[in-house]
Write a protein that holds these residues in place. Structure first.
Motif, short mmCIF file in Angstrom:
data_model
loop_
_atom_site.label_atom_id
_atom_site.label_comp_id
_atom_site.label_asym_id
_atom_site.label_seq_id
_atom_site.Cartn_x
_atom_site.Cartn_y
_atom_site.Cartn_z
N THR A 43 4.84 -2.83 4.25
CA THR A 43 4.73 -1.37 4.31
C THR A 43 5.78 -0.71 3.42
O THR A 43 5.48 0.24 2.68
CB THR A 43 4.90 -0.89 5.76
N TRP A 56 -4.73 3.79 -10.03
CA TRP A 56 -5.32 2.91 -9.01
C TRP A 56 -4.27 2.10 -8.27
O TRP A 56 -4.48 1.72 -7.10
CB TRP A 56 -6.36 1.99 -9.64
N VAL A 59 -3.22 4.14 -5.39
CA VAL A 59 -4.26 4.15 -4.36
C VAL A 59 -4.21 2.88 -3.52
O VAL A 59 -4.26 2.91 -2.27
CB VAL A 59 -5.66 4.33 -4.99
N LEU A 60 -4.10 1.72 -4.20
CA LEU A 60 -4.01 0.46 -3.47
C LEU A 60 -2.75 0.39 -2.61
O LEU A 60 -2.77 -0.14 -1.49
CB LEU A 60 -4.03 -0.71 -4.46
N LEU A 63 -3.32 2.25 0.53
CA LEU A 63 -4.11 1.47 1.48
C LEU A 63 -3.25 0.42 2.18
O LEU A 63 -3.39 0.17 3.39
CB LEU A 63 -5.27 0.79 0.74
N ALA A 66 -1.23 1.90 4.95
CA ALA A 66 -2.04 2.21 6.14
C ALA A 66 -2.51 0.95 6.87
O ALA A 66 -2.53 0.91 8.10
CB ALA A 66 -3.24 3.06 5.72
N VAL A 67 -2.88 -0.08 6.09
CA VAL A 67 -3.51 -1.26 6.69
C VAL A 67 -2.48 -2.22 7.30
O VAL A 67 -2.73 -2.82 8.35
CB VAL A 67 -4.36 -1.99 5.63
#
Length: 460
Positions: A43, A56, A59-60, A63, A66-67
């Motif tokens: 994280t 991008w 963006v990854l 994710l 969050a994941v």
């Protein structure tokens, strides 16, 4: 509870946190705890990539942020051990809190002395500060009722508050007060120090850091006015900034001849802090005022990777740093027990600056900084009498008590000990002591050694 028993509570709950894992989860729970730490590291790395990349990759990274924690929780739940981990974490948090509290020394407050009531107090009030606290709490009316001359700043035009304060002193004012933000307070405090007259803080700003560290009531600014009728006086330090090389080739310095013989303070005064680097660069942008979040996300990649902005170099007494992304110089150091280093200052009369420097070059260092806080490799925290900030540019952005400035390099930050006489109410909430930094070895020694001393079996 005594410090000895608080230390013992820390040891017991720390052992209980491990026992819960072993007894109810066995080896599986220990593996899941390792997974939890891995999730935290991922994280932190994701946050770093979000701040330092665009397109991008950002963006990854979002994710991943969050994941990663969600995946860890799902693994705990699937193994039927979510409650075990949560209970263990709660016990561990209690252990750390108790241990830190046990290590907290009983700090003496700043010396205060009784003083005569001001005959001609002069107070400057900013009606816009803190969302209109001056009007909300009726500060102008209350101050006038207590005999103060009050000047309300005109929101529609720029006024020189320092000049207003100087003129008031020339007209016979024997106390200067400010109801406004820390930046306004610093400007008037410099005039009060220059003329060696008391200064009164009315916490009508938004954050009120200076008022907090003076122990004032930030919830009800009107209580600060009690300093006019039943006040005591504190002697506190002021930080100040000198920009560029002095004309005579010296390093400059405060015009201070002693604690009670102030003849003036050279340079720009700050009551809280001066910041350099990433934050200072961002707030200088014309777009920042209209779109703070968007401006930060757009500018941070270049600033954090040092492909944009100025490259800083810092010298704090004997310490040197090359290329920190952010530097914060504070009027007296922030408490060690504060993980962010930006909470409270135990004292405002130590005669030392605090310096925090952040230097992170990759995701691993960012994760270590998150996990270890002030002990992380990416964060340097020291005290000094002088901090010199230079750059590969003739001028650099600087945030001084929340005000955005551009200063000629090199920039020298120094401290003028005890030059400001602050009038505060005799009865005020005070500054709660923050817990000390955690040290399990010291906690164990405290729990055991004090017990032996109490029974007459202390080591010689």
């Amino acid at each position: 509870m005594s410090r000895r028993w608080t230390a013992r509570l820390a040891l017991v709950t720390g052992l209980a946190a491990l026992a819960v894992l072993v007894l109810f989860g066995g080896f599986t729970s220990l593996l899941l705890m390792a997974v939890g730490w891995a999730g935290l590291v991922l994280t932190a790395a994701g946050v770093w990539w979000m701040l330092t990349r665009t397109g991008w990759i950002r963006v990854l990274a979002g994710l991943l942020v969050a994941v990663a924690p969600l995946a860890v929780l799902l693994l705990y739940a699937a193994a039927g051990l979510l409650w075990v981990v949560l209970v263990s974490l709660a016990l561990w948090a209690l252990a750390v809190a108790a241990g830190s509290a046990a290590l907290t020394e009983d700090a003496e407050g700043m010396p205060e002395r009784s003083t005569a009531r001001a005959e001609r107090p002069f107070v400057i009030m900013n009606p816009r500060s803190g969302g209109g606290k001056v009007e909300k709490f009726g500060l102008a009316e209350r101050a006038r009722a207590l005999g103060a001359e009050v000047v309300l700043l005109d929101p529609d035009r720029r006024q020189d508050v320092a000049e207003l304060a100087r003129q008031a002193v020339e007209d016979g004012a024997d106390l200067l007060g400010v109801a406004g933000g820390d930046g306004t307070q610093a400007l008037v405090a410099a005039v009060a120090a220059e003329h060696d007259i008391p200064f009164m803080v009315i916490c009508a700003g938004t954050r009120n850091h200076f008022a907090m560290d003076l122990g004032l009531d930030r919830q009800d600014p009107s209580r600060c006015l009690e300093a006019l009728t039943d006040g005591v006086e504190l002697r506190v330090d002021l930080g100040y900034i000198l920009e560029g090389e002095p004309a005579d080739g010296t390093t400059g310095g405060p015009g201070v001849t002693g604690v009670t013989g102030v003849t003036g303070v050279a340079g720009r005064v700050f009551v809280n802090s001066a910041s350099f680097g990433v934050y200072a660069e961002v707030v200088q942008s014309p777009a920042y005022r209209d779109d703070k979040a968007g401006t930060i996300l757009e500018m941070l990649p270049a600033l954090l990777t040092q492909s944009g902005g100025s490259r800083l170099s810092v010298r704090a007494d004997a310490l040197t740093m090359d290329g920190p992304q952010a530097v914060l110089v504070s009027n007296n150091p922030y408490q060690n027990g504060d993980p962010a280093g930006l909470g409270r200052r135990e004292r405002l009369d130590s005669g030392e600056l605090g310096m925090l420097g952040v230097q992170v070059s990759n995701a691993a260092e960012a994760a270590a900084l998150l996990l270890h806080g002030r002990q992380g490799r990416g964060l340097t925290a020291v005290t000094a009498r002088e901090v010199l900030v230079d750059a590969d540019a003739p001028a650099i952005p600087c945030g001084v008590d929340g005000e955005a400035l551009v200063l000629s390099t090199p920039v020298r930050c120094r401290i003028a000990p005890g030059v400001l006489r602050v009038r505060v109410p005799r009865h005020r909430p005070g500054v709660p002591r923050a817990a000390a930094a955690m040290d399990w070895r010291r906690v164990r020694q405290l729990a055991l050694t004090m017990g032996r001393a109490a029974t007459g079996r202390a080591d010689a």
